[in-house]
Design an enzyme around this catalytic site. Structure first.
Site, PDB file in Angstrom:
ATOM      1  N   SER A 143      80.752  48.166  21.560  1.00 34.28           N
ATOM      2  CA  SER A 143      81.081  47.013  22.639  1.00 34.28           C
ATOM      3  C   SER A 143      80.071  47.136  23.509  1.00 34.28           C
ATOM      4  CB  SER A 143      82.601  47.336  22.953  1.00 34.28           C
ATOM      5  OG  SER A 143      83.057  46.436  24.154  1.00 34.28           O
ATOM      6  N   LYS A 167      80.189  44.121  19.046  1.00 35.48           N
ATOM      7  CA  LYS A 167      81.223  43.050  19.691  1.00 35.48           C
ATOM      8  C   LYS A 167      80.463  42.921  21.218  1.00 35.48           C
ATOM      9  CE  LYS A 167      85.109  44.557  22.153  1.00 35.48           C
ATOM     10  NZ  LYS A 167      86.452  45.088  22.140  1.00 35.48           N
ATOM     11  N   LEU A 168      80.365  41.668  21.481  1.00 33.50           N
ATOM     12  CA  LEU A 168      79.678  41.226  22.695  1.00 33.50           C
ATOM     13  C   LEU A 168      80.945  40.883  23.662  1.00 33.50           C
ATOM     14  CD1 LEU A 168      76.678  38.690  21.652  1.00 33.50           C
ATOM     15  CD2 LEU A 168      76.851  41.304  21.999  1.00 33.50           C
ATOM     16  N   LYS A 169      80.850  41.418  25.007  1.00 35.37           N
ATOM     17  CA  LYS A 169      81.744  41.099  25.779  1.00 35.37           C
ATOM     18  C   LYS A 169      81.322  39.603  26.426  1.00 35.37           C
ATOM     19  CE  LYS A 169      84.673  44.425  26.334  1.00 35.37           C
ATOM     20  NZ  LYS A 169      86.188  44.311  26.375  1.00 35.37           N
ATOM     21  N   ASP A 187      84.480  39.627  22.680  1.00 37.35           N
ATOM     22  CA  ASP A 187      85.890  39.991  23.268  1.00 37.35           C
ATOM     23  C   ASP A 187      85.742  39.461  24.810  1.00 37.35           C
ATOM     24  OD1 ASP A 187      88.103  41.156  24.428  1.00 37.35           O
ATOM     25  OD2 ASP A 187      87.271  43.118  24.214  1.00 37.35           O
ATOM     26  N   ASN A 210      88.537  39.477  26.969  1.00 33.45           N
ATOM     27  CA  ASN A 210      89.433  40.070  27.939  1.00 33.45           C
ATOM     28  C   ASN A 210      90.099  38.945  28.718  1.00 33.45           C
ATOM     29  OD1 ASN A 210      87.242  42.688  27.722  1.00 33.45           O
ATOM     30  ND2 ASN A 210      89.381  43.348  27.656  1.00 33.45           N
ATOM     31  N   GLU A 246      88.109  38.108  20.448  1.00 32.29           N
ATOM     32  CA  GLU A 246      89.344  38.849  20.760  1.00 32.29           C
ATOM     33  C   GLU A 246      89.777  38.588  22.004  1.00 32.29           C
ATOM     34  OE1 GLU A 246      87.733  42.834  20.872  1.00 32.29           O
ATOM     35  OE2 GLU A 246      89.473  43.698  22.178  1.00 32.29           O
ATOM     36  N   ASP A 293      94.378  41.585  21.555  1.00 31.41           N
ATOM     37  CA  ASP A 293      94.114  43.157  21.971  1.00 31.41           C
ATOM     38  C   ASP A 293      95.389  43.186  23.083  1.00 31.41           C
ATOM     39  OD1 ASP A 293      93.573  45.216  23.587  1.00 31.41           O
ATOM     40  OD2 ASP A 293      91.546  44.775  23.839  1.00 31.41           O
ATOM     41  N   LYS A 352      95.355  49.796  19.821  1.00 30.59           N
ATOM     42  CA  LYS A 352      95.015  50.972  20.923  1.00 30.59           C
ATOM     43  C   LYS A 352      96.231  51.712  21.051  1.00 30.59           C
ATOM     44  CE  LYS A 352      91.392  48.181  23.426  1.00 30.59           C
ATOM     45  NZ  LYS A 352      91.198  47.439  24.602  1.00 30.59           N
ATOM     46  N   GLY A 375      89.140  50.649  21.711  1.00 35.13           N
ATOM     47  CA  GLY A 375      88.766  51.864  22.453  1.00 35.13           C
ATOM     48  C   GLY A 375      88.899  51.396  23.861  1.00 35.13           C
TER      49      GLY A 375
HETATM   50  O1  OSB Z   1      89.069  45.029  25.800  1.00 34.35           O
HETATM   51  O2  OSB Z   1      88.435  46.197  24.382  1.00 34.35           O
HETATM   52  C1  OSB Z   1      88.530  46.006  25.294  1.00 34.35           C
HETATM   53  C2  OSB Z   1      86.705  49.006  27.343  1.00 34.35           C
HETATM   54  C3  OSB Z   1      87.577  49.069  28.519  1.00 34.35           C
HETATM   55  C4  OSB Z   1      88.847  48.268  28.574  1.00 34.35           C
HETATM   56  C5  OSB Z   1      88.851  47.261  27.257  1.00 34.35           C
HETATM   57  C6  OSB Z   1      88.149  47.076  26.452  1.00 34.35           C
HETATM   58  C7  OSB Z   1      87.028  48.018  26.556  1.00 34.35           C
HETATM   59  C8  OSB Z   1      85.991  47.780  25.405  1.00 34.35           C
HETATM   60  C9  OSB Z   1      85.236  49.117  25.069  1.00 34.35           C
HETATM   61  O3  OSB Z   1      85.684  46.850  24.594  1.00 34.35           O
HETATM   62  C10 OSB Z   1      85.652  49.854  24.079  1.00 34.35           C
HETATM   63  C11 OSB Z   1      85.065  51.231  23.873  1.00 34.35           C
HETATM   64  O4  OSB Z   1      83.752  51.451  23.476  1.00 34.35           O
HETATM   65  O5  OSB Z   1      85.691  52.330  23.937  1.00 34.35           O
HETATM   66 MG    MG Z   2      89.452  44.141  23.940  1.00 31.04          MG
END
Ligand code: OSB
Ligand code: MG
Length: 370
Positions: free
Chosen positions: A137, A163-165, A190, A192, A215, A240, A264, A292
């Site tokens: 990520s 995976k690109l935020k 992703d 969020n 995501e 998620d 998760k 994660g």
């Molecule tokens: O949304 O998946 C998520 C990390 C912290 C909180 C939320 C997320 C994430 C990640 C990182 O995307 C995942 C990882 O490498 O542990």
């Molecule tokens: Mg996520």
């Protein structure tokens, strides 16, 4: 059957190798709460709480987790001292919310219970692989050049999926740059929860880049918005934050709000619920993958065991220790051909290294069982 003798809470400060920025904020270090359950046979079991320092990803946060564990969850579990994961799960289910805090305590109990049987978590959950495919990520960096450099380093390291935020203003251009540089790499995004129902156009503008999924584009409570968006996009929608239980997973699938699920264990209250969601998704033909929360080796070990179940069809955010930490609190998880090996030792199969645990600890407490 052994009984719980005492619990220890350990709060450790783990600097990240690079800042991790998402649409909800930036992390430079992880403030990690570890739960240790000690039985009257002298066995220690471990669970990592994935709550962050502030309520940015979900409402949970570390100070809140410490409080609800010490004041409510631990006293409830200790009403009888039996060290059994299902008994602990049932007792805690009478208290509302706080899945990350519950998961950390349940996992510590599960780990101690399995260790005393000499049985691995992977075996208990039904793992069918001895190594799992790993993705990574990628946080929101300062520029496209910085993004390409970071992604390039992960591809060189062997990661099998990127995976690109994303967030409004950091989306189509970033996806296009990575896709043009690596035409064949499995790629996903992703958000969020950073978009609204009015942002379907910009999300659809990423359809041409052959993404595995997007995501959590919308707020966690907006199942209808996700269902409408899924109708509109070619890219599959993956939830998620919205998936908190078997019931929310079942509902989201039935409503057409998700066609892939990020599991998760912390978000859903532990490995028992995570396994149940996996089983439901397998029945419904919905692929899952393991998310994660920047875990240390303690949480990572258990996630890798979960990711070895048959329904985990896509690479997880189960990256190597070195992607997060210069020094992990356990022996490091090392990528081998884009995979991590599933631990085979009893319980989660790894222990904190005592000297490192002591070095990283910022606070600890002992809670006697009687
Ligand atoms: O949304 O998946 C998520 C990390 C912290 C909180 C939320 C997320 C994430 C990640 C990182 O995307 C995942 C990882 O490498 O542990
Ligand atoms: Mg996520």
């Amino acid at each position: 059957m052994s009984r719980i003798e005492l619990l220890r809470l350990h709060r450790i400060d783990m600097p990240l190798v690079r800042p991790f920025r998402t649409s909800f904020g930036e992390q430079r270090a992880r403030d990690v709460l570890l739960v240790e359950v000690v039985t009257d046979a002298g066995t220690s079991g471990w669970g990592e709480c994935v709550a962050m320092e502030w309520p940015g990803y979900s409402y949970e946060y570390v100070d809140g987790a410490v409080d609800v564990l010490a004041e409510h969850l631990i006293p409830t579990v200790l009403q009888d001292r039996e060290c059994h994961p299902v008994a602990a799960h049932d007792r805690m289910s009478r208290l509302m919310g706080h899945p990350m805090a519950k998961a950390s305590l349940e996992t510590a109990i599960l780990d101690a219970w399995l260790r005393e049987q000499g049985r691995s978590l992977g075996d208990y959950l039904g793992a069918v692989k001895d190594a799992v495919d790993c993705g990574v990520s990628v946080g929101i960096p300062s520029s496209i050049d910085a993004l390409l450099a970071e992604v390039g380093s992960y591809i060189d390291a062997g990661y099998r999926r990127i995976k690109l935020k994303i967030e409004p203003g950091w989306d189509v251009e970033a996806v296009r740059a990575v896709r043009e540089t690596w035409p064949d790499i499995p790629l996903q995004t992703d958000a969020n929860q950073a978009y609204t129902r009015n942002d379907a156009d910009v999300l659809a503008a990423m359809d041409p880049y052959d993404l595995l999924l997007v995501e959590q584009p919308l707020p966690e409570d907006d199942l209808l918005g996700h269902a409408q968006l899924a109708q509109r996009l070619e890219t599959p929608v993956c939830l998620d934050e919205s998936i908190l239980s078997v019931a929310t997973a079942d509902s989201a699938i039935a409503f057409g709000a998700t066609s892939v699920i990020n599991i998760k264990p912390g978000r859903v209250g532990g490995y028992l619920e995570a396994k149940a969601i996996h089983d439901l998704c397998a029945e419904r033909g919905v692929p899952v993958w393991c998310g994660g929360m920047l875990e240390t080796g303690i949480g990572r070990a258990a996630n890798v065991a979960l990711a070895a179940l048959p329904g985990f069809a896509l690479p997880g955010d189960t990256s190597a220790s070195s992607r997060y930490y210069a020094v992990d609190v356990t022996p490091p998880f090392v990528l081998d051909d884009g995979r991590l090996r599933v631990p085979t030792g009893p319980g989660i199969g790894v222990d904190p290294i005592p000297e490192l645990l002591a070095e990283f600890t910022t606070w600890s407490a002992v809670i006697p069982a009687r």
